[in-house]
Structures are given as structure tokens and as C-alpha cells.
Design an enzyme around this catalytic site. Structure first.
Site, PDB file in Angstrom:
ATOM      1  N   GLU A 187      -0.318  -9.567  -0.343  1.00  0.00           N
ATOM      2  CA  GLU A 187      -1.740  -9.828  -0.046  1.00  0.00           C
ATOM      3  C   GLU A 187      -2.559  -9.914  -1.343  1.00  0.00           C
ATOM      4  OE1 GLU A 187      -1.767  -6.425   2.690  1.00  0.00           O
ATOM      5  OE2 GLU A 187      -2.504  -7.762   4.232  1.00  0.00           O
TER       6      GLU A 187
ATOM      7  N   ALA B 117       0.869  -1.182   0.000  1.00  0.00           N
ATOM      8  CA  ALA B 117       0.000   0.000   0.000  1.00  0.00           C
ATOM      9  C   ALA B 117       0.902   1.227   0.000  1.00  0.00           C
ATOM     10  CB  ALA B 117      -0.892  -0.019   1.236  1.00  0.00           C
TER      11      ALA B 117
ATOM     12  N   GLU C  59       4.816  -4.923   7.312  1.00  0.00           N
ATOM     13  CA  GLU C  59       3.970  -3.962   8.031  1.00  0.00           C
ATOM     14  C   GLU C  59       4.416  -3.679   9.462  1.00  0.00           C
ATOM     15  OE1 GLU C  59       2.763  -6.331   6.024  1.00  0.00           O
ATOM     16  OE2 GLU C  59       1.088  -5.546   4.862  1.00  0.00           O
TER      17      GLU C  59
ATOM     18  N   GLY D 278       0.785  -5.126   0.905  1.00  0.00           N
ATOM     19  CA  GLY D 278      -0.415  -5.252   0.079  1.00  0.00           C
ATOM     20  C   GLY D 278      -0.166  -5.976  -1.232  1.00  0.00           C
TER      21      GLY D 278
END
Ligand code: HXC
Length: 260
Positions: free
Chosen positions: A114, A66, A134, A111
């Protein structure tokens, strides 16, 4: 919707969604995720598309996570809403009727890892790197990583990746079952297109029912799962493609599937 951050094309029944922010290593900002949502919703109702491939532009990164710069100033409510937005879009990807293949051409971090886990399976180039960094940023994975990565590689490896925030290379990702195949970067798209075309040649309804049975089955007990399988198996006998597939076998010819 005009796309600024992704590219989308369809060729020979294969859709290609490319995250296209190479200067930011294809990091996912809100505009990119909104474009992905629009694109995925269109793919879901387009029966000409038999398989979707998701990749990143350039030769360095699939998706480096992200967008940290955009996330940095969020408060708890905004953080939660951003997480839910991305989760929902990734769930839409996971629930697409068509199979989705991640072609991982470089960094698949946070992300990005993911996103790859929301796809049906993953092929990687030799230079790919995977991780969930993260906790080093003071956050948890938020686009499904604590759940889907665990289901792909098992608790031990998922916990090690998430707690350490470290990166693993493509060979290690292959060894732990995160990717199905590792190939030289120059060959990645050819190899992915080859498997996508192989899938696209099969009876589309049968492929899609198989996907639904597998995905629904992992979320319930085996008794419920196999009873779901019996239903989709039975439904296939209502399709023209079942008659065509079995008829072609008996007549010793190649089937010509219509998706009906
Ligand atoms: C915003 C990013 C970015 C990211 C890279 N960039 N990753 N921008 N968000 N996630 C930008 C850099 O700021 C830089 O732009 C440009 O991309 C090139 O990156 P460099 O760092 O110069 O490249 P390099 O030295 O090769 O290092 C590559 C890297 C590193 C190891 C991938 O960029 C990195 O660690 N990126 C962050 C990875 C990460 O922590 N991802 C998880 C994010 S959290 P400028 O303009 O500055 O030069 C997450 C949570 C998901 O994903 C859930 C949310 C709810």
C-alpha cells in the site's frame, strides 16, 4: 523530532526516506508511521528536495506490512483509528508536491504494498515480493490497498491479490504494471538514483504541476481533468523556468532551472 524507526537524508536534491526496523522486516508500527508523517511534512515545504525516494533498510524487506504484533489486540474503534492514521499519512505522501519513487528492495506486503502504491511509481529488485495478505489475518487492507492497488493494476489483479492473500514475485509485478522496472538488488539504488536525478534536472514547477494534474485527473472526469491541465499549463508561462527552458532550446544550450 528525533527519528528512531526511519532514516532521512538529502543529497543532490534527492530525499531518501528509509524505513529502518530491519529486525521486524521494516513492519510499520505507530511510532514509525508518526515519524514518516513528520518527515513527509518537512519534505513538502522543502524546495531543495526535488524528488523523494522511499525504501526499506536491509536486503530482505521493503516493508512487511503494518506491525501485526501491535495490531493484534486492537478493538474496532482502535482498528479504525489506526487505519485512518495510516491512510492520512499515505495520502500526504501521495499529495507531496515532489515526485516520490518507491525503491522496493524485498517484501512489500500489506501496508508495504500500500505504501508503494501511494508513491508515484515503483522500481523493484529481483528478490522483491508483493502481496496483500490481510484476509489471511482476518482483516481487509486498511492503508488504501483496496483503492490504490486497484487504480494501479486494475480490478482483476487487485481482487485476485486481495482475495487470495498470495504473493507475486517482481517479474509478475512488472508484468501486471505494479512496478515499472526490475533490476538486480545490487543495482537497485543506482538505477533509482539515476531516474530521480533525471527528474530533478527538469523544471521543478513543471514536474510538480504535472504530478498534480495527473493525480487530480484520475479522481475526476476527463473534461474536468483536461480543464485543470489547461490551468496548470497556462500557469507555467508565469515561471522563469519556462522562459529559461524555451530560451535554452532556441539558443541551443542546456537550461539552468531555478525552480522559480
Ligand atoms: C510484525 C513482523 C511482520 C509484521 C515480519 N515480522 N513481518 N512483525 N508485523 N507485519 C517480524 C517477525 O515476527 C520476525 O520477528 C521478523 O520480522 C522476521 O520475520 P520472519 O517471519 O521470521 O521471516 P521469514 O520467515 O523470512 O518470513 C518473511 C515474511 C513473514 C513472509 C514476510 O514475516 C510474514 O509473513 N510477515 C507478515 C506479512 C503480513 O502478513 N503483512 C501484512 C500485515 S497486515 P520475530 O521477533 O518474531 O522473530 C497489514 C495491514 C495494513 O499490513 C493496514 C493496517 C490498517
Amino acid at each position: 523530532m528525533e527519528y528512531q524507526n526511519i532514516l532521512f537524508s538529502v543529497e543532490d536534491g534527492i530525499g531518501m526516506l528509509t524505513i529502518n526496523r530491519p529486525k521486524a522486516l521494516n513492519a510499520l508500527n505507530a511510532a514509525t508511521v508518526a515519524e514518516m508523517k513528520d518527515c513527509v511534512e518537512k519534505v513538502a515545504v522543502n524546495s531543495d528536495i526535488k524528488v523523494l525516494v522511499i525504501t526499506g533498510s536491509g536486503d530482505k524487506s521493503f516493508v512487511a506490512g503494518a506491525d501485526i504484533k501491535e495490531m493484534a489486540t486492537k478493538n474496532p474503534a482502535e482498528g479504525r483509528a489506526w487505519g485512518i492514521f495510516g491512510q492520512n499519512v499515505f495520502t500526504e505522501i501521495e499529495k507531496l508536491p515532489q515526485p516520490v519513487i518507491a525503491a522496493i528492495n524485498g517484501f512489500a506486503l500489506g501496508g508495504g504494498c500500500e505504501l508503494s502504491c501511494a508513491c508515484d511509481f515503483r522500481y523493484a529488485s529481483e528478490n522483491a515480493k508483493f502481496g496483500q495478505p490481510e484476509v489471511g489475518l482476518g482483516i481487509t487492507p486498511g492503508f488504501g490497498g483496496t483503492q490504490r492497488l486497484t487504480r494501479v493494476v486494475g480490478r482483476g489483479y487487485a481482487k485476485e491479490l486481495i482475495y487470495t492473500g498470495g504473493m507475486i514475485d517482481a517479474q509478475e509485478a512488472h508484468r501486471i504494471g505494479l512496478v515499472n522496472k526490475v533490476v538486480p538488488q545490487a543495482e537497485l539504488m543506482d538505477v533509482v538514483m539515476k531516474v530521480a536525478k533525471k527528474i530533478a534536472k527538469n523544471a521543478p514547477v513543471a514536474v510538480q504541476m504535472s504530478k498534480a494534474a495527473i493525480n487530480n485527473g484520475v479522481n475526476c472526469d476527463v473534461v474536468t481533468g483536461i480543464s485543470y491541465e489547461a490551468e496548470v499549463f497556462g500557469l507555467c508561462f508565469a515561471t522563469a523556468d519556462q522562459k529559461e527552458g524555451m530560451g535554452a532550446f532556441v539558443e541551443k544550450r542546456k537550461p539552468a532551472f531555478t525552480g522559480k
